[in-house]
Motif scaffolding. Sequence first.
Motif, PDB file in Angstrom:
ATOM      1  N   ARG A   1      23.402 -54.614  79.351  1.00 31.13           N
ATOM      2  CA  ARG A   1      22.319 -53.880  78.694  1.00 31.13           C
ATOM      3  C   ARG A   1      22.847 -52.643  77.980  1.00 31.13           C
ATOM      4  O   ARG A   1      22.400 -52.305  76.882  1.00 31.13           O
ATOM      5  CB  ARG A   1      21.236 -53.505  79.703  1.00 31.13           C
TER       6      ARG A   1
ATOM      7  N   PRO B   1      10.399 -67.842  82.798  1.00 24.65           N
ATOM      8  CA  PRO B   1      11.319 -67.080  83.638  1.00 24.65           C
ATOM      9  C   PRO B   1      11.920 -65.920  82.837  1.00 24.65           C
ATOM     10  O   PRO B   1      12.073 -66.005  81.618  1.00 24.65           O
ATOM     11  CB  PRO B   1      12.400 -68.099  84.007  1.00 24.65           C
ATOM     12  N   ILE B   2      12.232 -64.853  83.518  1.00 30.44           N
ATOM     13  CA  ILE B   2      12.821 -63.680  82.875  1.00 30.44           C
ATOM     14  C   ILE B   2      14.306 -63.652  83.206  1.00 30.44           C
ATOM     15  O   ILE B   2      14.696 -63.647  84.375  1.00 30.44           O
ATOM     16  CB  ILE B   2      12.150 -62.388  83.370  1.00 30.44           C
ATOM     17  N   VAL B   3      15.123 -63.654  82.167  1.00 31.62           N
ATOM     18  CA  VAL B   3      16.574 -63.596  82.352  1.00 31.62           C
ATOM     19  C   VAL B   3      16.948 -62.178  82.756  1.00 31.62           C
ATOM     20  O   VAL B   3      16.506 -61.211  82.135  1.00 31.62           O
ATOM     21  CB  VAL B   3      17.301 -63.992  81.047  1.00 31.62           C
ATOM     22  N   GLU B   4      17.721 -62.071  83.809  1.00 28.89           N
ATOM     23  CA  GLU B   4      18.176 -60.757  84.264  1.00 28.89           C
ATOM     24  C   GLU B   4      19.553 -60.465  83.669  1.00 28.89           C
ATOM     25  O   GLU B   4      20.447 -61.302  83.723  1.00 28.89           O
ATOM     26  CB  GLU B   4      18.257 -60.718  85.795  1.00 28.89           C
ATOM     27  N   TYR B   5      19.692 -59.289  83.066  1.00 30.41           N
ATOM     28  CA  TYR B   5      20.958 -58.873  82.480  1.00 30.41           C
ATOM     29  C   TYR B   5      21.565 -57.769  83.332  1.00 30.41           C
ATOM     30  O   TYR B   5      20.855 -56.927  83.872  1.00 30.41           O
ATOM     31  CB  TYR B   5      20.741 -58.354  81.055  1.00 30.41           C
ATOM     32  N   SER B   6      22.888 -57.766  83.396  1.00 32.15           N
ATOM     33  CA  SER B   6      23.569 -56.724  84.174  1.00 32.15           C
ATOM     34  C   SER B   6      23.428 -55.380  83.460  1.00 32.15           C
ATOM     35  O   SER B   6      23.140 -55.309  82.261  1.00 32.15           O
ATOM     36  CB  SER B   6      25.051 -57.063  84.327  1.00 32.15           C
TER      37      SER B   6
ATOM     38  N   TYR C   1      10.874 -58.412  71.558  1.00 29.21           N
ATOM     39  CA  TYR C   1      11.384 -59.096  72.748  1.00 29.21           C
ATOM     40  C   TYR C   1      11.127 -58.268  74.006  1.00 29.21           C
ATOM     41  O   TYR C   1      10.773 -58.810  75.054  1.00 29.21           O
ATOM     42  CB  TYR C   1      12.869 -59.378  72.573  1.00 29.21           C
TER      43      TYR C   1
ATOM     44  N   ARG D   1       9.043 -59.525  77.243  1.00 31.86           N
ATOM     45  CA  ARG D   1       9.595 -59.473  78.609  1.00 31.86           C
ATOM     46  C   ARG D   1       8.651 -58.725  79.544  1.00 31.86           C
ATOM     47  O   ARG D   1       8.445 -59.136  80.689  1.00 31.86           O
ATOM     48  CB  ARG D   1      10.985 -58.818  78.606  1.00 31.86           C
TER      49      ARG D   1
ATOM     50  N   ARG E   1       6.832 -60.339  82.733  1.00 32.72           N
ATOM     51  CA  ARG E   1       6.996 -59.723  84.055  1.00 32.72           C
ATOM     52  C   ARG E   1       5.650 -59.523  84.732  1.00 32.72           C
ATOM     53  O   ARG E   1       5.512 -59.708  85.935  1.00 32.72           O
ATOM     54  CB  ARG E   1       7.737 -58.395  83.889  1.00 32.72           C
TER      55      ARG E   1
END
Length: 82
Positions: free
Chosen positions: A49, A40-45, A72, A76, A80
């Motif tokens: 970022r 899974p890909i962690v989503e950052y705000s 990294y 990612r 994706r």
Amino acid sequence: MKSNAGCCRRPFAVLVIAMSWLTGCATADSEAMGFAACPPIVEYSREFRARAAEELTLLPNGSAIVEMVADYVVLRDQARLC
């Protein structure tokens, strides 16, 4: 003179049996056990970022952390695409 034609049959039979045992171990579906092929890909705000980018600019040139973050980013992107 004895024929040596049968000498290869025993190792071959052992190999076939060993391979059948190994394939029998792989009958469970990894998806069913909770292991997905793609992580899974962690989503950052956006704010997080931006903060990370600012912190990266404070590191000295040639920093190991900068190189690790670059790796990294590649991972990612690959996840994706997965």
